[in-house]
Write an enzyme that holds these catalytic residues in place. Structure first.
Site, PDB file in Angstrom:
ATOM      1  N   GLU A 297      -4.977   9.819   7.595  1.00 18.42           N
ATOM      2  CA  GLU A 297      -6.264   9.968   6.938  1.00 18.42           C
ATOM      3  C   GLU A 297      -7.262  10.707   7.820  1.00 18.42           C
ATOM      4  OE1 GLU A 297      -6.397   6.290   4.837  1.00 18.42           O
ATOM      5  OE2 GLU A 297      -8.490   6.100   5.396  1.00 18.42           O
TER       6      GLU A 297
ATOM      7  N   LEU B 291       4.138  10.092   7.578  1.00 15.46           N
ATOM      8  CA  LEU B 291       2.703   9.930   7.395  1.00 15.46           C
ATOM      9  C   LEU B 291       1.888  11.110   7.925  1.00 15.46           C
ATOM     10  CD1 LEU B 291       0.609   7.769   6.521  1.00 15.46           C
ATOM     11  CD2 LEU B 291       0.461   7.160   8.940  1.00 15.46           C
TER      12      LEU B 291
ATOM     13  N   HIS C 272       0.332   5.053   0.861  1.00 13.62           N
ATOM     14  CA  HIS C 272      -0.609   5.958   1.530  1.00 13.62           C
ATOM     15  C   HIS C 272      -0.601   7.287   0.785  1.00 13.62           C
ATOM     16  CE1 HIS C 272      -2.466   8.439   4.589  1.00 13.62           C
ATOM     17  NE2 HIS C 272      -2.727   7.368   5.315  1.00 13.62           N
TER      18      HIS C 272
ATOM     19  N   GLN D 159       0.806  -1.220   0.000  1.00 15.84           N
ATOM     20  CA  GLN D 159       0.000   0.000   0.000  1.00 15.84           C
ATOM     21  C   GLN D 159       0.840   1.272   0.000  1.00 15.84           C
ATOM     22  OE1 GLN D 159      -2.560   1.277   3.600  1.00 15.84           O
ATOM     23  NE2 GLN D 159      -4.018   0.748   2.007  1.00 15.84           N
TER      24      GLN D 159
ATOM     25  N   HIS E  92       3.742   2.425   2.502  1.00 20.04           N
ATOM     26  CA  HIS E  92       3.169   2.453   3.843  1.00 20.04           C
ATOM     27  C   HIS E  92       2.940   1.087   4.468  1.00 20.04           C
ATOM     28  CE1 HIS E  92       1.044   4.054   7.214  1.00 20.04           C
ATOM     29  NE2 HIS E  92      -0.105   3.517   6.889  1.00 20.04           N
TER      30      HIS E  92
ATOM     31  N   ARG F 124      -5.485  -2.476   2.028  1.00 20.86           N
ATOM     32  CA  ARG F 124      -5.973  -2.414   3.401  1.00 20.86           C
ATOM     33  C   ARG F 124      -6.743  -1.127   3.644  1.00 20.86           C
ATOM     34  NH1 ARG F 124      -4.307   0.139   7.798  1.00 20.86           N
ATOM     35  NH2 ARG F 124      -2.174   0.618   7.189  1.00 20.86           N
TER      36      ARG F 124
END
Lengths: 236, 597
Positions: free
Chosen positions: B252, B249, B239, B237, B370, B412
């Site tokens: 979200e 990061l 992100h 994944q 990520h 995911r």
């Protein structure tokens, strides 16, 4: 820009005393001191040892003394230093195992001594769901939940330097986190531990800990709140 | 010097999954945790936005909805029996964490607060649902701290700063592991009946990554070298919102609280890609949208980044446009103070690494490597399964990011990594102890440290023509360029050849530090070898999968192909060759259909 990085070196397997190595490296203003150390270890001198993991101030691995002050190497940006010479040394007050790596065991021993876990033997809610806690009750200990156990505070404390038996600011911060949690029932036990000779009264409010904390926890204030709770027997 | 220890259960890794496994295994069996880091340094601590569970504290929700969202998010590659199990168990797991002392943020009624997150919806309306249980924007930190606190309370035995380098198998079952003690360089043999791998992901093989330096796929590499396959490694994944260049990061949750993505022309472009849930579409969808915007020249100033905008005036403008309301039905409007209170750590990252204030300035972002959906194949009880018939390897368990159950399939959902590690960490611990109590120890091999010594010797005795740091840089650049958000046959072919070349060059590396105490150069070089092995498996698996599904987006095969590819990849590594096999996806009640957000 060119940066001169002076690094504390000590390998107990071969060295009788420490020395400083100087590495001249090309750096960008936004580079972290950790980036410089990574570059030195990867491309200049593979024998340099230091701890690191997350690289952005959450895991607490890379606390060290940079130009005389405790900070995380991953949160120290080159541009924030007024000079192009950066001196990197291990934390004070803990035994050096190799280069920038210190023995963290005494630090964790102090941490464990304050019962750093929730104690509440009362029955859980009958519906099996969460215990209730108001936003205000939750807010009461929010600041001390941020601790990442990097040891920057404890190893900046003159009282800890003077006597490593002092439990130190980080352990008190973690005690505070539970003492003021409305769900916990063991505040009295922790206050008793911290009222002992090597507890909170060793704190001389030098404020070094608060300045050193990379999570901006108001460490000295937390210690003061614990002192007050011991004196008044009240948790407000 | 070789030391030998004996335990019923050995847990490798001290993050969320490992600590959960240790807490549950230790209730019934002699258990120890071996961790290359102090456990509180583990990568679980960096998880930000929350843990998904259908508590329904703020609005109607059901675990079945959570399960459907997870299946859909997985692009139908997730195994539905495992997903149903996880989403049902998630509720109890969150209550367990609260009972252990986890300081969740609270609703005015004193219940665990919940927030919006990408891909989590009310299945009746299709609109976002508040399912993510959170503690400000440091939920992972709180989980890791809480579990470590409980381990102290329960007197769990830890071997901190020990690197596991080999898994011992005898008579087709687990016999233990071999580890190096970093402080001394000594080898330790851990003779055990059961082993739980909880070693985390391998995102350090990409140039821009949110992952910790420690995320080098050690557990998957160790098991691959012992003939155990890796599942679905082509699914990794990216992100959507990493800090530009650094990859750190930005949760979200920033979009959950109303933040929006803005392209170089000032447009909120996600409306065009996911008309219903827009900026809260699944991560693969949003990351691809960002790439496409950049490709079509709508990056900021022609560069390869866009903006995340969480300034209150922007949040309120789009909240009004979208008709967003609070749980009580009143219009959703926020102040700068409210935003800052919800994302204090993000604010700190922005100030420290970008010099910007998220409530006053735009945040430059780009997709960042990520999370590994693939890993060591397991069933829903965290038992490792080693072929297409799901044959269990007795005594071996895996949980958390290093494992592939598979609950995340091809992509995911946000918050489900934390669900995964508490639920499957718990069951790994329970099952490992149960197994250990029913069997005798396997005998140790005659020379248990043989293969570990070989690995170390190889790193010490290369001819020194190559430098590990250079190989690492080339690998990360290659993977980000050719095995990233978008992929092609040509690019993947090139990647496979180049990785083989890098692995050959790696044999010429020599570790210069000949010392024993904290020889971090030796450790880091061994870790690079792990990444090279996993990169090869990833690229070969991706090259073979001729469809687009979830995080695996092929420009030359843009459609999902359920007829040929509704199946899991299993990859075995044998020298320079990767053998592939496939196994079916478990479907219970959710029939695969087109995925639209």
């Amino acid at each position: 820009m060119e940066v001169r990085v002076r690094v504390f070196r000590f390998n107990p397997e071969i060295d009788r005393r420490p020395r400083y190595d100087v590495f001249t490296v090309e750096a960008e203003p936004m580079d972290r001191v950790l980036d410089l150390l990574e570059y030195i270890r990867g491309d200049i001198d593979g024998t340099l040892s230091f701890r690191r993991s997350c690289g952005h101030g959450i895991c607490g691995s890379d606390a060290m003394r940079i130009n005389g002050r405790n900070m995380l190497a991953c949160k120290a940006l080159v541009k924030n230093f007024e000079t192009n010479e950066i001196t990197v040394e291990p934390l004070l007050g803990l035994r050096v195992l190799k280069d920038l790596i210190v023995d963290m065991e005494p630090f964790f021993e102090h941490y464990r001594s304050v019962l750093p876990y929730l104690i509440n033997d009362e029955p859980l809610p009958e519906d099996g769901r969460e215990r209730l806690q108001s936003p205000a009750e939750r807010e009461r200990f929010d600041d001390t939940t941020k601790c990442i156990l990097c040891a920057a505070c404890t190893t900046s404390c003159p009282s800890f330097w003077a006597d490593g038996h002092y439990v130190g600011p980080a352990a008190i911060v973690n005690a505070h986190r539970f003492i003021f949690d409305s769900r916990d029932r063991a505040a009295a036990q922790r206050l008793e531990i911290l009222n002992q000779q090597m507890g909170v009264w060793r704190c001389r409010t030098a404020f070094n800990c608060t300045e050193a904390c990379p999570r901006e926890i108001k460490v000295t204030q937390a210690i003061a709140e614990v002192k007050r709770a011991i004196q008044t027997g009240r948790l407000d | 010097m070789v030391h030998t220890h004996t335990y019923d259960v050995i847990v490798v890794g001290g993050g969320g999954a490992g600590l959960m496994a240790a807490l549950y295994a230790s209730k019934r069996a002699r258990t120890a945790v071996i961790s290359k880091l102090y456990p509180t340094r583990s990568h679980t601590g960096t998880a930000q936005g929350g843990i998904g569970a259908a508590l329904g504290n703020l609005e109607e929700d059901h675990w079945e909805w959570h399960a459907f969202d997870t299946v859909k998010g997985s692009d139908y590659l997730g195994d539905q029996d495992a997903i149903e199990f996880m989403c049902r168990e998630a509720i109890q797991a969150v209550y367990d964490l609260e009972h252990m002392g986890l300081p969740f943020s609270r609703t005015p009624q004193g219940r665990i607060d919940q927030r919006f997150f990408g891909g989590h919806t009310n299945n009746m309306t299709g609109k976002p649902v508040r399912r993510s249980c959170y503690a400000a924007d440091r939920t992972g930190h709180m989980i890791l701290q809480t579990l470590y606190q409980q381990c102290i309370k329960n007197g769990i035995r830890f071997f901190d700063e020990f690197q596991v380098m080999d898994l011992l198998l005898q008579n087709g079952a687990v016999a233990g592991v071999v580890a190096v003690e970093l402080a001394t360089g000594d080898l330790h043999v851990f003779h055990s009946k059961a082993v739980v791998f909880a070693t985390g992901g391998h995102g350090r093989m990409w140039e821009v990554t949110s992952n910790a330096y420690a995320y080098t796929g050690d557990g998957v590499a160790v098991t691959l070298r012992r003939g155990i396959p890796a599942e679905d490694m082509e699914f990794f994944q990216f992100h959507p919102t990493g800090i530009y260049k650094l990859g750190i990061l930005i949760t979200e949750a920033v979009r959950g609280e109303g933040g929006v993505l803005i392209n170089g022309q000032g447009e909120r472009f996600m409306e065009r890609y996911a008309p219903r849930i827009k900026d809260l579409a699944s991560r693969d969808v949003v990351s691809r949208a960002i790439y496409l915007e950049i490709k079509e020249g709508r990056g900021v100033n022609g560069k390869n980044y866009l903006y995340l905008d969480v300034r209150p005036e922007t949040v309120n403008y789009y909240a009004e446009k979208d008709g967003r309301t609070r749980p009580d039905g009143s219009p959703y409007r926020v102040t700068a103070e409210e935003i800052l209170a919800k994302i204090p750590d993000i604010t700190d990252f922005c100030r420290t690494y970008l010099g910007v204030d998220p409530v006053k300035d735009l945040i430059p972002i780009q997709p960042t490597a990520h999370y590994a959906m693939g890993g060591i194949p397991t069933n829903k009880y965290a038992e490792v399964v080693i072929d297409s018939r799901n044959t269990v390897l007795p005594g071996l368990y895996a949980a958390g990011e290093c494992a592939c159950v598979s609950v995340h399939g091809a992509n995911r959902l946000g918050t489900n990594s934390l669900v995964d590690l508490v639920v499957f960490g718990k069951y790994a611990g329970i099952k490992a102890a149960e197994y250990a109590n029913g069997v005798d120890f396997q005998p140790l091999p005659e020379d248990p440290t043989d293969f570990t010594r070989q690995q170390i010797e190889a790193l010490r005795h290369g001819d020194g023509r190559e430098k590990a740091s250079q190989i690492g840089r080339e690998l990360r650049h290659l993977m980000f360029d050719k095995v990233g958000v978008f992929r092609t046959e040509e690019g993947l072919q090139e990647a496979v050849e180049k990785i083989k070349e890098l692995r050959e060059r790696f044999r010429h590396v020599r570790v210069s530090d000949s010392g024993r105490a904290f020889n971090t150069e030796l450790l880091n070089t061994w870790e690079l070898g792990n990444l090279l092995d996993l990169a090869l498996v990833t690229a070969v698996s991706a090259l073979e999968r001729k469809e687009s599904r979830g995080a695996h987006a092929r420009e030359d095969y843009p459609k999902r192909d359920d007829e040929n590819w509704l199946k899991h990849t299993l990859a075995w590594l044998d020298g320079d060759r990767v053998h592939l096999d496939y196994k079916p996806v478990v479907i219970t009640q959710y029939t695969p259909k087109e995925r639209v957000y």
